[in-house]
Design a protein around this motif. Structure first.
Motif, PDB file in Angstrom:
ATOM      1  N   GLY A  83       0.814  -1.211   0.000  1.00  0.00           N
ATOM      2  CA  GLY A  83       0.000   0.000   0.000  1.00  0.00           C
ATOM      3  C   GLY A  83       0.845   1.257   0.000  1.00  0.00           C
ATOM      4  O   GLY A  83       0.491   2.263  -0.629  1.00  0.00           O
ATOM      5  N   THR A  84       1.982   1.200   0.704  1.00  0.00           N
ATOM      6  CA  THR A  84       2.898   2.346   0.709  1.00  0.00           C
ATOM      7  C   THR A  84       3.464   2.607  -0.680  1.00  0.00           C
ATOM      8  O   THR A  84       3.556   3.756  -1.125  1.00  0.00           O
ATOM      9  N   LEU A  85       3.831   1.546  -1.395  1.00  0.00           N
ATOM     10  CA  LEU A  85       4.356   1.709  -2.754  1.00  0.00           C
ATOM     11  C   LEU A  85       3.300   2.290  -3.690  1.00  0.00           C
ATOM     12  O   LEU A  85       3.607   3.135  -4.541  1.00  0.00           O
ATOM     13  N   ILE A  86       2.058   1.844  -3.545  1.00  0.00           N
ATOM     14  CA  ILE A  86       0.984   2.386  -4.390  1.00  0.00           C
ATOM     15  C   ILE A  86       0.763   3.864  -4.079  1.00  0.00           C
ATOM     16  O   ILE A  86       0.586   4.702  -4.978  1.00  0.00           O
ATOM     17  N   GLY A  87       0.783   4.216  -2.782  1.00  0.00           N
ATOM     18  CA  GLY A  87       0.639   5.626  -2.405  1.00  0.00           C
ATOM     19  C   GLY A  87       1.776   6.486  -2.931  1.00  0.00           C
ATOM     20  O   GLY A  87       1.543   7.605  -3.412  1.00  0.00           O
ATOM     21  N   LEU A  88       3.006   5.971  -2.864  1.00  0.00           N
ATOM     22  CA  LEU A  88       4.146   6.709  -3.410  1.00  0.00           C
ATOM     23  C   LEU A  88       4.008   6.879  -4.926  1.00  0.00           C
ATOM     24  O   LEU A  88       4.367   7.932  -5.476  1.00  0.00           O
ATOM     25  N   SER A  89       3.503   5.861  -5.598  1.00  0.00           N
ATOM     26  CA  SER A  89       3.319   5.949  -7.050  1.00  0.00           C
ATOM     27  C   SER A  89       2.341   7.062  -7.407  1.00  0.00           C
ATOM     28  O   SER A  89       2.586   7.858  -8.320  1.00  0.00           O
ATOM     29  N   LEU A  90       1.237   7.139  -6.669  1.00  0.00           N
ATOM     30  CA  LEU A  90       0.270   8.208  -6.931  1.00  0.00           C
ATOM     31  C   LEU A  90       0.874   9.575  -6.631  1.00  0.00           C
ATOM     32  O   LEU A  90       0.662  10.540  -7.377  1.00  0.00           O
ATOM     33  N   ALA A  91       1.634   9.662  -5.544  1.00  0.00           N
ATOM     34  CA  ALA A  91       2.236  10.948  -5.193  1.00  0.00           C
ATOM     35  C   ALA A  91       3.242  11.401  -6.242  1.00  0.00           C
ATOM     36  O   ALA A  91       3.271  12.573  -6.632  1.00  0.00           O
ATOM     37  N   PHE A  92       4.076  10.470  -6.719  1.00  0.00           N
ATOM     38  CA  PHE A  92       5.114  10.828  -7.680  1.00  0.00           C
ATOM     39  C   PHE A  92       4.558  11.112  -9.067  1.00  0.00           C
ATOM     40  O   PHE A  92       5.056  11.992  -9.772  1.00  0.00           O
ATOM     41  N   MET A  93       3.538  10.369  -9.476  1.00  0.00           N
ATOM     42  CA  MET A  93       3.029  10.515 -10.831  1.00  0.00           C
ATOM     43  C   MET A  93       1.965  11.601 -10.962  1.00  0.00           C
ATOM     44  O   MET A  93       1.691  12.068 -12.068  1.00  0.00           O
ATOM     45  N   LEU A  94       1.341  12.022  -9.853  1.00  0.00           N
ATOM     46  CA  LEU A  94       0.275  13.017  -9.923  1.00  0.00           C
ATOM     47  C   LEU A  94       0.612  14.288  -9.150  1.00  0.00           C
ATOM     48  O   LEU A  94       0.676  15.370  -9.723  1.00  0.00           O
ATOM     49  N   PHE A  95       0.833  14.152  -7.857  1.00  0.00           N
ATOM     50  CA  PHE A  95       0.941  15.341  -7.014  1.00  0.00           C
ATOM     51  C   PHE A  95       2.259  16.088  -7.220  1.00  0.00           C
ATOM     52  O   PHE A  95       2.284  17.321  -7.164  1.00  0.00           O
ATOM     53  N   TYR A  96       3.339  15.370  -7.457  1.00  0.00           N
ATOM     54  CA  TYR A  96       4.615  16.056  -7.711  1.00  0.00           C
ATOM     55  C   TYR A  96       4.568  16.883  -9.002  1.00  0.00           C
ATOM     56  O   TYR A  96       4.943  18.059  -8.993  1.00  0.00           O
ATOM     57  N   PRO A  97       4.088  16.345 -10.144  1.00  0.00           N
ATOM     58  CA  PRO A  97       3.956  17.197 -11.333  1.00  0.00           C
ATOM     59  C   PRO A  97       2.960  18.342 -11.152  1.00  0.00           C
ATOM     60  O   PRO A  97       3.165  19.431 -11.696  1.00  0.00           O
ATOM     61  N   ILE A  98       1.881  18.120 -10.384  1.00  0.00           N
ATOM     62  CA  ILE A  98       0.921  19.198 -10.148  1.00  0.00           C
ATOM     63  C   ILE A  98       1.590  20.347  -9.406  1.00  0.00           C
ATOM     64  O   ILE A  98       1.350  21.528  -9.702  1.00  0.00           O
ATOM     65  N   LEU A  99       2.457  20.041  -8.443  1.00  0.00           N
ATOM     66  CA  LEU A  99       3.189  21.094  -7.730  1.00  0.00           C
ATOM     67  C   LEU A  99       4.075  21.888  -8.686  1.00  0.00           C
ATOM     68  O   LEU A  99       4.199  23.114  -8.556  1.00  0.00           O
ATOM     69  N   ILE A 100       4.688  21.208  -9.653  1.00  0.00           N
ATOM     70  CA  ILE A 100       5.526  21.909 -10.629  1.00  0.00           C
ATOM     71  C   ILE A 100       4.667  22.800 -11.522  1.00  0.00           C
ATOM     72  O   ILE A 100       5.067  23.912 -11.886  1.00  0.00           O
ATOM     73  N   VAL A 101       3.459  22.347 -11.877  1.00  0.00           N
ATOM     74  CA  VAL A 101       2.545  23.180 -12.673  1.00  0.00           C
ATOM     75  C   VAL A 101       2.160  24.433 -11.888  1.00  0.00           C
ATOM     76  O   VAL A 101       2.141  25.540 -12.434  1.00  0.00           O
ATOM     77  N   PHE A 102       1.865  24.280 -10.600  1.00  0.00           N
ATOM     78  CA  PHE A 102       1.557  25.450  -9.774  1.00  0.00           C
ATOM     79  C   PHE A 102       2.768  26.385  -9.677  1.00  0.00           C
ATOM     80  O   PHE A 102       2.625  27.608  -9.664  1.00  0.00           O
ATOM     81  N   ASN A 103       3.953  25.799  -9.611  1.00  0.00           N
ATOM     82  CA  ASN A 103       5.167  26.613  -9.581  1.00  0.00           C
ATOM     83  C   ASN A 103       5.317  27.399 -10.880  1.00  0.00           C
ATOM     84  O   ASN A 103       5.691  28.581 -10.876  1.00  0.00           O
ATOM     85  N   ASP A 104       5.026  26.750 -12.007  1.00  0.00           N
ATOM     86  CA  ASP A 104       5.042  27.431 -13.304  1.00  0.00           C
ATOM     87  C   ASP A 104       4.053  28.594 -13.311  1.00  0.00           C
ATOM     88  O   ASP A 104       4.374  29.689 -13.789  1.00  0.00           O
ATOM     89  N   PHE A 105       2.864  28.364 -12.783  1.00  0.00           N
ATOM     90  CA  PHE A 105       1.854  29.417 -12.739  1.00  0.00           C
ATOM     91  C   PHE A 105       2.320  30.597 -11.889  1.00  0.00           C
ATOM     92  O   PHE A 105       2.177  31.767 -12.282  1.00  0.00           O
ATOM     93  N   ILE A 106       2.916  30.316 -10.726  1.00  0.00           N
ATOM     94  CA  ILE A 106       3.367  31.391  -9.833  1.00  0.00           C
ATOM     95  C   ILE A 106       4.489  32.192 -10.478  1.00  0.00           C
ATOM     96  O   ILE A 106       4.508  33.429 -10.432  1.00  0.00           O
TER      97      ILE A 106
END
Length: 248
Positions: free
Chosen positions: A190-213
């Motif tokens: 379950g930890t590996l699945i959670g890390l996969s979601l964090a790395f593939m979704l939330f990390y790029p979303i943070l970079i998109v928000f950084n681009d916007f700022i």
């Protein structure tokens, strides 16, 4: 499926020997396998939809110069397309800025070492009227050192995105599904699945928000087109401060 087959066989054996405790444990594990299937279904949909169809154009909807998250063909850019564009723009700006900073450091260092000699009979004096500029050069050198660290971190993020695209899809996520299907390693899976979601979704979303700022703050003073025109002017071969002079 292997875990499900094993649990079915255990349940049949428990029913044959009429062991109610073993049957209860088997039922609980069957529910866990079903939960794993549901988690895999929704997490796979989240990764696929998030990579290809997650709409980020709402960030640029209020820009009077047009939505920068829509490409030249009028199509909405994917999340990873925005990330690639952000890294390309920042790398382009960073490289040009670094070359100009190094050119300024070089010129100030040269001027600080200019000496005025006066010795008509072999005896005289020497003056360095611009020696005080060396203090400014020290400040610029510290600034360039900090800038180089930021530039290297930018390249590290670019390599991280490339690494995660392979590591998550081919290793972390499949192994997470495998370990989640068995009781002793369920938490680890379950930890590996959670890390996969964090790395593939939330990390790029943070970079998109950084681009916007970053670009929203730039737009408060000048448009992206003006910045691009300034960078193109800085790279012209006839410019006195072109990158070739900065690296020579």
């Amino acid at each position: 499926l292997s875990s499900l087959l094993m649990l079915v066989l255990v349940y049949i054996f428990a029913a044959f020997i009429r062991n109610m405790q073993l049957m209860s444990w088997t039922k609980f594990e069957l529910y866990q396998v079903l939960a794993t299937a549901v988690v895999v279904l929704f997490s796979t949909m989240a990764i696929v939809i998030g990579m290809c169809h997650f709409d980020m154009t709402f960030l640029g909807a209020g820009d009077i110069r047009g939505n920068r998250y829509i490409d030249n063909t009028g199509q909405k850019m994917s999340m990873y397309g925005i990330v690639d564009k952000y890294f390309d723009d920042m790398r382009d700006v960073g490289r040009t800025l670094f070359l100009y900073l190094m050119y300024v450091v070089k010129q100030i260092n040269f001027m600080a070492k200019v000496m005025w000699l006066s010795s008509p009979l072999g005896v005289g004096s020497s003056e360095s009227p611009l020696e005080s500029l060396s203090q400014l050069n020290n400040m610029l050198f510290i600034m360039v050192s900090g800038f180089v660290v930021s530039y290297l971190l930018l390249h590290l993020q670019m390599r991280m995105i490339e690494y995660l695209a392979i590591a998550v899809l081919y290793y972390l996520y499949p192994f997470g599904i495998f370990f989640r299907a068995f009781e002793p390693t369920r938490t680890f899976g379950g930890t590996l699945i959670g890390l996969s979601l964090a790395f593939m979704l939330f990390y790029p979303i943070l970079i998109v928000f950084n681009d916007f700022i970053v670009w929203k703050s730039i737009d408060l003073t000048l448009t992206g087109a003006e910045l691009r025109a300034a960078l193109d002017t800085a790279k012209q071969p006839g410019n006195e401060l072109n990158p070739d002079l900065a690296t020579s």
